[in-house]
Design a protein around this motif. Structure first.
Motif, mmCIF file in Angstrom:
data_model
loop_
_atom_site.group_PDB
_atom_site.id
_atom_site.type_symbol
_atom_site.label_atom_id
_atom_site.label_comp_id
_atom_site.label_asym_id
_atom_site.label_seq_id
_atom_site.Cartn_x
_atom_site.Cartn_y
_atom_site.Cartn_z
ATOM 1 N N GLY A 142 0.827 -1.195 0.000
ATOM 2 C CA GLY A 142 0.000 0.000 0.000
ATOM 3 C C GLY A 142 0.865 1.250 0.000
ATOM 4 O O GLY A 142 1.966 1.265 -0.538
ATOM 5 N N SER A 143 0.393 2.296 0.678
ATOM 6 C CA SER A 143 1.175 3.533 0.778
ATOM 7 C C SER A 143 0.581 4.414 1.871
ATOM 8 O O SER A 143 -0.635 4.416 2.085
ATOM 9 N N TRP A 144 1.434 5.163 2.512
ATOM 10 C CA TRP A 144 0.979 6.083 3.555
ATOM 11 C C TRP A 144 0.008 7.125 3.020
ATOM 12 O O TRP A 144 -0.872 7.600 3.746
ATOM 13 N N VAL A 145 0.101 7.466 1.726
ATOM 14 C CA VAL A 145 -0.786 8.492 1.181
ATOM 15 C C VAL A 145 -2.216 7.992 1.026
ATOM 16 O O VAL A 145 -3.126 8.774 0.750
ATOM 17 N N ALA A 146 -2.436 6.688 1.227
ATOM 18 C CA ALA A 146 -3.798 6.162 1.190
ATOM 19 C C ALA A 146 -4.611 6.648 2.387
ATOM 20 O O ALA A 146 -5.842 6.682 2.332
ATOM 21 N N ARG A 147 -3.917 7.023 3.489
ATOM 22 C CA ARG A 147 -4.623 7.415 4.711
ATOM 23 C C ARG A 147 -4.225 8.773 5.256
ATOM 24 O O ARG A 147 -4.784 9.223 6.263
ATOM 25 N N SER A 185 2.404 -0.677 4.412
ATOM 26 C CA SER A 185 2.248 0.707 3.980
ATOM 27 C C SER A 185 3.563 1.445 4.210
ATOM 28 O O SER A 185 3.839 1.893 5.326
ATOM 29 N N PRO A 186 4.400 1.543 3.172
ATOM 30 C CA PRO A 186 5.694 2.208 3.354
ATOM 31 C C PRO A 186 5.560 3.730 3.391
ATOM 32 O O PRO A 186 4.647 4.313 2.788
ATOM 33 N N GLY A 187 6.497 4.354 4.096
ATOM 34 C CA GLY A 187 6.650 5.794 3.971
ATOM 35 C C GLY A 187 7.443 6.076 2.703
ATOM 36 O O GLY A 187 7.445 5.274 1.771
ATOM 37 N N VAL A 188 8.118 7.200 2.655
ATOM 38 C CA VAL A 188 8.950 7.515 1.495
ATOM 39 C C VAL A 188 10.200 6.646 1.569
ATOM 40 O O VAL A 188 10.985 6.740 2.510
ATOM 41 N N ALA A 199 12.073 15.235 1.748
ATOM 42 C CA ALA A 199 11.444 16.357 2.451
ATOM 43 C C ALA A 199 10.072 15.974 3.003
ATOM 44 O O ALA A 199 9.596 16.557 3.986
ATOM 45 N N MET A 200 9.443 14.964 2.391
ATOM 46 C CA MET A 200 8.117 14.544 2.844
ATOM 47 C C MET A 200 8.181 13.770 4.158
ATOM 48 O O MET A 200 7.146 13.492 4.773
ATOM 49 N N MET A 201 9.384 13.421 4.595
ATOM 50 C CA MET A 201 9.546 12.722 5.876
ATOM 51 C C MET A 201 9.929 13.681 7.002
ATOM 52 O O MET A 201 10.149 13.265 8.133
ATOM 53 N N ALA A 202 10.002 14.973 6.687
ATOM 54 C CA ALA A 202 10.273 15.966 7.728
ATOM 55 C C ALA A 202 9.135 15.952 8.752
ATOM 56 O O ALA A 202 7.966 15.779 8.401
ATOM 57 N N LEU A 235 0.511 -3.051 7.834
ATOM 58 C CA LEU A 235 1.648 -2.751 8.699
ATOM 59 C C LEU A 235 2.347 -1.487 8.201
ATOM 60 O O LEU A 235 2.873 -1.452 7.088
ATOM 61 N N ASP A 236 2.336 -0.452 9.014
ATOM 62 C CA ASP A 236 2.974 0.811 8.644
ATOM 63 C C ASP A 236 4.476 0.727 8.863
ATOM 64 O O ASP A 236 4.931 0.538 9.992
ATOM 65 N N VAL A 237 5.218 0.848 7.782
ATOM 66 C CA VAL A 237 6.683 0.892 7.852
ATOM 67 C C VAL A 237 7.065 2.242 7.242
ATOM 68 O O VAL A 237 7.455 2.344 6.074
ATOM 69 N N ASP A 238 6.891 3.290 8.026
ATOM 70 C CA ASP A 238 6.887 4.640 7.464
ATOM 71 C C ASP A 238 7.625 5.676 8.296
ATOM 72 O O ASP A 238 7.401 6.873 8.136
ATOM 73 N N GLY A 239 8.490 5.206 9.196
ATOM 74 C CA GLY A 239 9.239 6.153 10.007
ATOM 75 C C GLY A 239 8.376 6.957 10.957
ATOM 76 O O GLY A 239 8.802 7.990 11.462
ATOM 77 N N GLY A 240 7.134 6.493 11.167
ATOM 78 C CA GLY A 240 6.217 7.216 12.041
ATOM 79 C C GLY A 240 5.371 8.258 11.343
ATOM 80 O O GLY A 240 4.667 9.031 12.010
ATOM 81 N N ARG A 241 5.383 8.267 10.008
ATOM 82 C CA ARG A 241 4.674 9.290 9.246
ATOM 83 C C ARG A 241 3.194 9.388 9.627
ATOM 84 O O ARG A 241 2.639 10.480 9.788
ATOM 85 N N LEU A 242 2.530 8.242 9.765
ATOM 86 C CA LEU A 242 1.111 8.248 10.052
ATOM 87 C C LEU A 242 0.778 8.317 11.541
ATOM 88 O O LEU A 242 -0.302 8.745 11.926
#
Length: 249
Positions: A142-147, A185-188, A199-202, A235-242
């Motif tokens: 998936g992707s973090w931008v889905a949510r 659901s990966p982050g960038v 920059a989107m992970m700032a 499973l969110d693997v996104d550096g805490g983005r969400l």
């Protein structure tokens, strides 16, 4: 060897996340079919896996959303893997970062064909054989931008939202027959850790772009028997983005 004896098909496996998953699976003992459009890059992935003592083959495929393309890939991968597929990773994706008012019908259809229709028909082709064999695992990307809404790439976000919904629906449909379906659901994430998209992970706890191997580790877990009690999750693997925001100052 957490995937010893497993037979796995990974789509979009010639670069970035897909490549890392294919390499990670092979390192954990799985025999892998590397599927993608670019033969040169596919052969490189296979060579890397074999050089490390793993088993892999490449299948050139254009997952254009058609049922025929999905069925052909399922048939060829099953043949190369000796008659069965234990793990399917639906990773192949098309990205569009345009504005809604600038997205034409052709682009919309292409994104949905690759990101929704292809995994749908590939799952339809492979899941019944998994059921007949007594079980299997499907991992969707998936992707973090889905949510988390952002002002660009609405069609891409919608397509990944659809795939996350399919994850839950398939878990309900196939889970009682022994086939586990989950998503990541990966982050960038990029091989270039200095990519402009960083920059989107700032403002996240991790604060930087993620490496493809981070997603591969999660995929190994979800594909393994260790995740036997995990069904229908993203499973969110996104550096805490969400999940969390770091407020400076």
């Amino acid at each position: 060897m957490r995937l010893a004896g497993k037979k796995a098909l990974v789509t979009g496996a010639t670069s970035n996340i897909g490549r890392a998953i294919a390499v990670g699976f092979a390192a954990q003992g799985a025999q892998v079919v590397v599927a993608g459009r670019n033969k040169e890059r596919g052969d490189e992935v296979v060579a890397e896996i074999r050089a490390a003592g793993g088993q892999a083959d490449f299948v050139a495929v254009d997952l254009d959303g058609s049922k025929a393309a999905a069925n052909n890939l399922a048939e060829e991968a099953t043949r190369l893997l000796g008659g069965r597929i234990d793990v399917l990773v639906n990773n192949a994706g098309a990205i569009d970062g345009g504005l809604t008012t600038e997205t034409d019908e052709e682009t919309f259809d292409q994104v949905y064909a690759v990101n929704v229709k292809s995994p749908y028909f590939l799952t339809a082709a492979i899941a019944p054989a998994m059921v007949a064999a007594g079980g299997g695992a499907i991992v969707n990307l998936g992707s973090w931008v889905a949510r988390l809404g952002i002002p660009i790439g609405a069609v891409y976000a919608a397509s990944k939202g659809a795939l996350e919904t399919l994850t839950r629906a398939w878990a309900a449909e196939f889970g009682s027959s022994g086939v586990r379906v989950n998503a990541i659901s990966p982050g960038v994430v990029h091989t270039d850790l200095n990519h402009p998209a960083a920059a989107m992970m700032a403002g996240t706890p991790y604060g930087a772009i993620g490496a493809p191997e981070a997603v591969a580790h999660a995929a190994v877990y979800l594909a393994s028997d260790e995740a036997a009690f995990v069904h229908g999750t993203v499973l969110d693997v996104d550096g805490g983005r969400l999940g969390a925001a770091v407020i400076a100052g």
